[in-house]
Enzyme design. Sequence first.
Site, short mmCIF file in Angstrom:
data_model
loop_
_atom_site.label_atom_id
_atom_site.label_comp_id
_atom_site.label_asym_id
_atom_site.label_seq_id
_atom_site.Cartn_x
_atom_site.Cartn_y
_atom_site.Cartn_z
N ASN A 1 36.31 24.23 62.64
CA ASN A 1 36.10 24.47 61.21
C ASN A 1 37.43 24.93 60.61
O ASN A 1 37.85 26.05 60.82
CB ASN A 1 35.01 25.56 61.04
CG ASN A 1 34.79 25.93 59.58
OD1 ASN A 1 35.34 25.29 58.68
ND2 ASN A 1 33.99 26.96 59.34
N HIS B 1 27.08 28.92 56.63
CA HIS B 1 28.18 29.72 57.17
C HIS B 1 28.20 31.06 56.43
O HIS B 1 27.95 31.12 55.22
CB HIS B 1 29.51 28.98 56.99
CG HIS B 1 30.61 29.60 57.78
ND1 HIS B 1 31.23 30.76 57.39
CD2 HIS B 1 31.18 29.25 58.96
CE1 HIS B 1 32.15 31.09 58.29
NE2 HIS B 1 32.13 30.19 59.26
N GLU C 1 26.84 32.79 64.82
CA GLU C 1 28.14 33.35 64.45
C GLU C 1 27.94 34.77 63.94
O GLU C 1 27.63 34.97 62.75
CB GLU C 1 28.79 32.51 63.33
CG GLU C 1 29.20 31.13 63.76
CD GLU C 1 30.42 30.61 62.96
OE1 GLU C 1 31.22 29.91 63.57
OE2 GLU C 1 30.56 30.94 61.78
P1 13P Z 1 37.22 32.23 63.71
O1 13P Z 1 37.21 31.38 64.96
O2 13P Z 1 38.50 32.16 62.96
O3 13P Z 1 36.76 33.61 63.99
O4 13P Z 1 36.12 31.59 62.73
C1 13P Z 1 34.87 31.35 63.22
C2 13P Z 1 34.11 30.59 62.22
O5 13P Z 1 33.78 31.12 61.17
C3 13P Z 1 33.83 29.18 62.51
O6 13P Z 1 32.91 28.64 61.62
#
Ligand code: 13P
Length: 258
Positions: free
Chosen positions: A8, A95, A167
């Site tokens: 992403n 997200h 996440e």
């Molecule tokens: P990071 O890997 O930068 O922590 O971001 C994770 C994320 O939000 C992927 O969608």
Amino acid sequence: MKTYIVGNWKMNLTVGESSIYLQKLLKRIRPAKGIEIAIAPSLVALQPLGVQLERAKSKIKLCTQNFYHRDFGAYTGEVSVTQLRGLADYAIIGHSERRYIFGETNKDLKQKVAAAIRNNITPILCIGETENERNFGETADILRDELFGALSEIDAEDIKKVIIAYEPVWAISSTKGAKLAAPDDIAESIKLIRSELKEIYGKEVSEETPILYGGSVNPNNAGAYLTIPGVNGLLIGGSSLISDHFVDIIDLAKRVRS
Ligand code: 13P
């Protein structure tokens, strides 16, 4: 089940930079059985990168970071998932940056999941608790609420087209001060998500829905995260912008699978 490695890129890289970056990836990534690689560049880069991937006959897939849930109409400034058909195979939905910065609610996300499925684009539904919610012992409630808030109208057939990404909000962007999630904490949340899926959709769906982990994944921790029971891949932010790191993580995924 496949292992998914999804980068992403968030709101980073110009169209030109995205294309140069993809060129580097194309030189270094070899397709591997069972590994699905997708990148989510900025919306404006989807089309040129799509052409680049097609010319290279690459198996790397494109993922949109966002879209509006209506198919067409008077929605100035928006891009629908219908307009992304044939370009993106995946769509990130829910997200935490969209939930907390842009105020997207479960109701919005429910419409987005339905729109993605209607347009044959695989939704990657992100769910995860904030640090406060975790500290107050609310993780299970939040995961349940975000999961079924977005999936409440998805039936037993369509759920098979959905990917979930866990996440934890507190573990996103450790380079900017977030904490790193411990594999045990992740394992516990994945178990919770699978048991919720089981309750609503039954055992098969609970076992076969791909669940990705995202939150400060880098080449040093990717191996450990990929071996957590029930984790079927990674959603990577910062590290996916560094081609060496992204390639290293893909190589790790290949090793873990073999
Ligand atoms: P990071 O890997 O930068 O922590 O971001 C994770 C994320 O939000 C992927 O969608």
